[in-house]
Design a protein around this motif. Sequence first.
Motif, PDB file in Angstrom:
ATOM      1  N   MET A 100       0.835  -1.192   0.000  1.00 59.42           N
ATOM      2  CA  MET A 100       0.000   0.000   0.000  1.00 59.42           C
ATOM      3  C   MET A 100       0.881   1.258   0.000  1.00 59.42           C
ATOM      4  SD  MET A 100      -3.203  -0.703  -0.070  1.00 59.42           S
ATOM      5  CE  MET A 100      -3.915   0.836   0.432  1.00 59.42           C
ATOM      6  N   PRO A 101       0.466   2.268  -0.752  1.00 56.05           N
ATOM      7  CA  PRO A 101       1.237   3.516  -0.732  1.00 56.05           C
ATOM      8  C   PRO A 101       1.017   4.286   0.564  1.00 56.05           C
ATOM      9  CG  PRO A 101      -0.685   3.732  -2.131  1.00 56.05           C
ATOM     10  CD  PRO A 101      -0.630   2.299  -1.702  1.00 56.05           C
ATOM     11  N   LYS A 102       1.934   5.174   0.834  1.00 60.03           N
ATOM     12  CA  LYS A 102       1.797   6.027   2.011  1.00 60.03           C
ATOM     13  C   LYS A 102       0.671   7.039   1.789  1.00 60.03           C
ATOM     14  CE  LYS A 102       6.666   5.879   3.237  1.00 60.03           C
ATOM     15  NZ  LYS A 102       7.887   6.674   3.348  1.00 60.03           N
ATOM     16  N   ILE A 103       0.072   7.489   2.893  1.00 57.38           N
ATOM     17  CA  ILE A 103      -0.974   8.499   2.820  1.00 57.38           C
ATOM     18  C   ILE A 103      -0.315   9.867   2.947  1.00 57.38           C
ATOM     19  CG2 ILE A 103      -3.111   9.350   3.868  1.00 57.38           C
ATOM     20  CD1 ILE A 103      -3.334   6.540   5.182  1.00 57.38           C
ATOM     21  N   LYS A 104      -0.697  10.786   2.081  1.00 60.68           N
ATOM     22  CA  LYS A 104      -0.134  12.129   2.167  1.00 60.68           C
ATOM     23  C   LYS A 104      -0.838  12.927   3.263  1.00 60.68           C
ATOM     24  CE  LYS A 104       1.818  13.071  -2.329  1.00 60.68           C
ATOM     25  NZ  LYS A 104       1.834  14.012  -3.466  1.00 60.68           N
ATOM     26  N   THR A 105      -0.038  13.684   4.010  1.00 57.71           N
ATOM     27  CA  THR A 105      -0.572  14.595   5.013  1.00 57.71           C
ATOM     28  C   THR A 105      -0.999  15.876   4.327  1.00 57.71           C
ATOM     29  OG1 THR A 105       0.904  13.715   6.693  1.00 57.71           O
ATOM     30  CG2 THR A 105       0.025  15.912   7.082  1.00 57.71           C
ATOM     31  N   LYS A 106      -2.152  16.416   4.731  1.00 54.85           N
ATOM     32  CA  LYS A 106      -2.584  17.715   4.225  1.00 54.85           C
ATOM     33  C   LYS A 106      -1.729  18.778   4.901  1.00 54.85           C
ATOM     34  CE  LYS A 106      -6.094  16.287   1.707  1.00 54.85           C
ATOM     35  NZ  LYS A 106      -5.471  15.121   1.116  1.00 54.85           N
ATOM     36  N   ARG A 107      -0.846  19.416   4.145  1.00 53.19           N
ATOM     37  CA  ARG A 107       0.139  20.327   4.720  1.00 53.19           C
ATOM     38  C   ARG A 107      -0.500  21.554   5.375  1.00 53.19           C
ATOM     39  NH1 ARG A 107       3.668  17.988   6.581  1.00 53.19           N
ATOM     40  NH2 ARG A 107       4.970  19.834   6.644  1.00 53.19           N
ATOM     41  N   ALA A 108      -1.610  22.028   4.823  1.00 54.49           N
ATOM     42  CA  ALA A 108      -2.283  23.188   5.419  1.00 54.49           C
ATOM     43  C   ALA A 108      -2.737  22.868   6.838  1.00 54.49           C
ATOM     44  CB  ALA A 108      -3.470  23.595   4.563  1.00 54.49           C
ATOM     45  N   ALA A 109      -3.228  21.656   7.047  1.00 55.03           N
ATOM     46  CA  ALA A 109      -3.679  21.252   8.379  1.00 55.03           C
ATOM     47  C   ALA A 109      -2.494  21.005   9.306  1.00 55.03           C
ATOM     48  CB  ALA A 109      -4.539  19.995   8.281  1.00 55.03           C
ATOM     49  N   ALA A 110      -1.424  20.442   8.775  1.00 51.68           N
ATOM     50  CA  ALA A 110      -0.244  20.136   9.590  1.00 51.68           C
ATOM     51  C   ALA A 110       0.381  21.403  10.168  1.00 51.68           C
ATOM     52  CB  ALA A 110       0.775  19.379   8.753  1.00 51.68           C
ATOM     53  N   LYS A 111       0.265  22.515   9.452  1.00 47.76           N
ATOM     54  CA  LYS A 111       0.814  23.781   9.922  1.00 47.76           C
ATOM     55  C   LYS A 111      -0.050  24.410  11.000  1.00 47.76           C
ATOM     56  CE  LYS A 111       2.894  24.558   5.463  1.00 47.76           C
ATOM     57  NZ  LYS A 111       2.758  25.207   4.162  1.00 47.76           N
ATOM     58  N   ARG A 112      -1.310  24.010  11.106  1.00 51.30           N
ATOM     59  CA  ARG A 112      -2.249  24.651  12.023  1.00 51.30           C
ATOM     60  C   ARG A 112      -2.511  23.875  13.304  1.00 51.30           C
ATOM     61  NH1 ARG A 112      -3.258  26.367   6.997  1.00 51.30           N
ATOM     62  NH2 ARG A 112      -4.254  28.374   6.672  1.00 51.30           N
ATOM     63  N   PHE A 113      -2.147  22.611  13.352  1.00 45.60           N
ATOM     64  CA  PHE A 113      -2.460  21.771  14.504  1.00 45.60           C
ATOM     65  C   PHE A 113      -1.208  21.149  15.091  1.00 45.60           C
ATOM     66  CE2 PHE A 113      -6.273  21.902  11.936  1.00 45.60           C
ATOM     67  CZ  PHE A 113      -7.270  22.097  12.882  1.00 45.60           C
ATOM     68  N   LYS A 114      -1.208  21.008  16.422  1.00 45.61           N
ATOM     69  CA  LYS A 114      -0.139  20.317  17.129  1.00 45.61           C
ATOM     70  C   LYS A 114      -0.792  19.260  18.013  1.00 45.61           C
ATOM     71  CE  LYS A 114       3.408  23.029  15.959  1.00 45.61           C
ATOM     72  NZ  LYS A 114       3.064  23.120  14.561  1.00 45.61           N
ATOM     73  N   VAL A 115      -0.059  18.202  18.296  1.00 46.76           N
ATOM     74  CA  VAL A 115      -0.579  17.139  19.148  1.00 46.76           C
ATOM     75  C   VAL A 115      -0.063  17.339  20.566  1.00 46.76           C
ATOM     76  CG1 VAL A 115      -0.660  14.651  19.530  1.00 46.76           C
ATOM     77  CG2 VAL A 115      -0.713  15.536  17.231  1.00 46.76           C
ATOM     78  N   THR A 116      -0.952  17.243  21.545  1.00 45.81           N
ATOM     79  CA  THR A 116      -0.552  17.370  22.948  1.00 45.81           C
ATOM     80  C   THR A 116      -0.003  16.031  23.435  1.00 45.81           C
ATOM     81  OG1 THR A 116      -2.738  16.744  23.742  1.00 45.81           O
ATOM     82  CG2 THR A 116      -2.349  19.092  23.359  1.00 45.81           C
ATOM     83  N   GLY A 117       0.481  16.024  24.652  1.00 44.62           N
ATOM     84  CA  GLY A 117       1.033  14.801  25.227  1.00 44.62           C
ATOM     85  C   GLY A 117       0.019  13.687  25.365  1.00 44.62           C
ATOM     86  N   THR A 118      -1.239  14.059  25.556  1.00 43.23           N
ATOM     87  CA  THR A 118      -2.290  13.053  25.703  1.00 43.23           C
ATOM     88  C   THR A 118      -2.915  12.660  24.368  1.00 43.23           C
ATOM     89  OG1 THR A 118      -3.876  14.826  26.144  1.00 43.23           O
ATOM     90  CG2 THR A 118      -2.899  13.731  28.060  1.00 43.23           C
ATOM     91  N   GLY A 119      -2.425  13.239  23.274  1.00 44.41           N
ATOM     92  CA  GLY A 119      -2.907  12.853  21.952  1.00 44.41           C
ATOM     93  C   GLY A 119      -4.029  13.715  21.398  1.00 44.41           C
ATOM     94  N   LYS A 120      -4.400  14.766  22.127  1.00 50.60           N
ATOM     95  CA  LYS A 120      -5.438  15.664  21.621  1.00 50.60           C
ATOM     96  C   LYS A 120      -4.818  16.648  20.634  1.00 50.60           C
ATOM     97  CE  LYS A 120      -8.216  15.494  25.805  1.00 50.60           C
ATOM     98  NZ  LYS A 120      -8.670  16.256  26.972  1.00 50.60           N
ATOM     99  N   LEU A 121      -5.672  17.233  19.785  1.00 48.50           N
ATOM    100  CA  LEU A 121      -5.202  18.210  18.808  1.00 48.50           C
ATOM    101  C   LEU A 121      -5.414  19.625  19.327  1.00 48.50           C
ATOM    102  CD1 LEU A 121      -6.470  16.625  15.494  1.00 48.50           C
ATOM    103  CD2 LEU A 121      -4.116  16.872  16.212  1.00 48.50           C
ATOM    104  N   LYS A 122      -4.330  20.403  19.320  1.00 51.45           N
ATOM    105  CA  LYS A 122      -4.368  21.777  19.796  1.00 51.45           C
ATOM    106  C   LYS A 122      -4.410  22.704  18.592  1.00 51.45           C
ATOM    107  CE  LYS A 122      -0.580  23.478  21.627  1.00 51.45           C
ATOM    108  NZ  LYS A 122       0.530  23.750  22.542  1.00 51.45           N
ATOM    109  N   ARG A 123      -5.213  23.760  18.682  1.00 47.80           N
ATOM    110  CA  ARG A 123      -5.338  24.705  17.574  1.00 47.80           C
ATOM    111  C   ARG A 123      -5.395  26.119  18.117  1.00 47.80           C
ATOM    112  NH1 ARG A 123     -10.276  26.983  17.593  1.00 47.80           N
ATOM    113  NH2 ARG A 123     -11.895  25.894  18.757  1.00 47.80           N
ATOM    114  N   ASN A 124      -5.141  27.096  17.246  1.00 45.76           N
ATOM    115  CA  ASN A 124      -5.289  28.493  17.628  1.00 45.76           C
ATOM    116  C   ASN A 124      -6.709  28.947  17.310  1.00 45.76           C
ATOM    117  OD1 ASN A 124      -2.706  29.059  18.655  1.00 45.76           O
ATOM    118  ND2 ASN A 124      -1.890  29.213  16.594  1.00 45.76           N
ATOM    119  N   LYS A 125      -7.156  29.966  18.011  1.00 50.95           N
ATOM    120  CA  LYS A 125      -8.507  30.479  17.812  1.00 50.95           C
ATOM    121  C   LYS A 125      -8.549  31.483  16.660  1.00 50.95           C
ATOM    122  CE  LYS A 125      -9.838  29.757  22.588  1.00 50.95           C
ATOM    123  NZ  LYS A 125     -10.131  30.390  23.861  1.00 50.95           N
TER     124      LYS A 125
END
Length: 65
Positions: A1-26
Amino acid sequence: MPKIKTKRAAAKRFKVTGTGKLKRNKAYRRHILTKKTTKLKRGLRKPAMTDSTNIKNMKKILPYL
């Protein structure tokens, strides 16, 4: 199976916390700030967690986060 591409626009806007939740700016803190109260602007500085209803879609577009 090929690798899945990450949506770069989303990757720049979200970070993962230590517990696995997604953090975003308002939103609504870029311009037209004169009519917004100081209290509102102060609240917009702090990051927020992504809503649980969006988590399934976010995991799909951010497979390696």
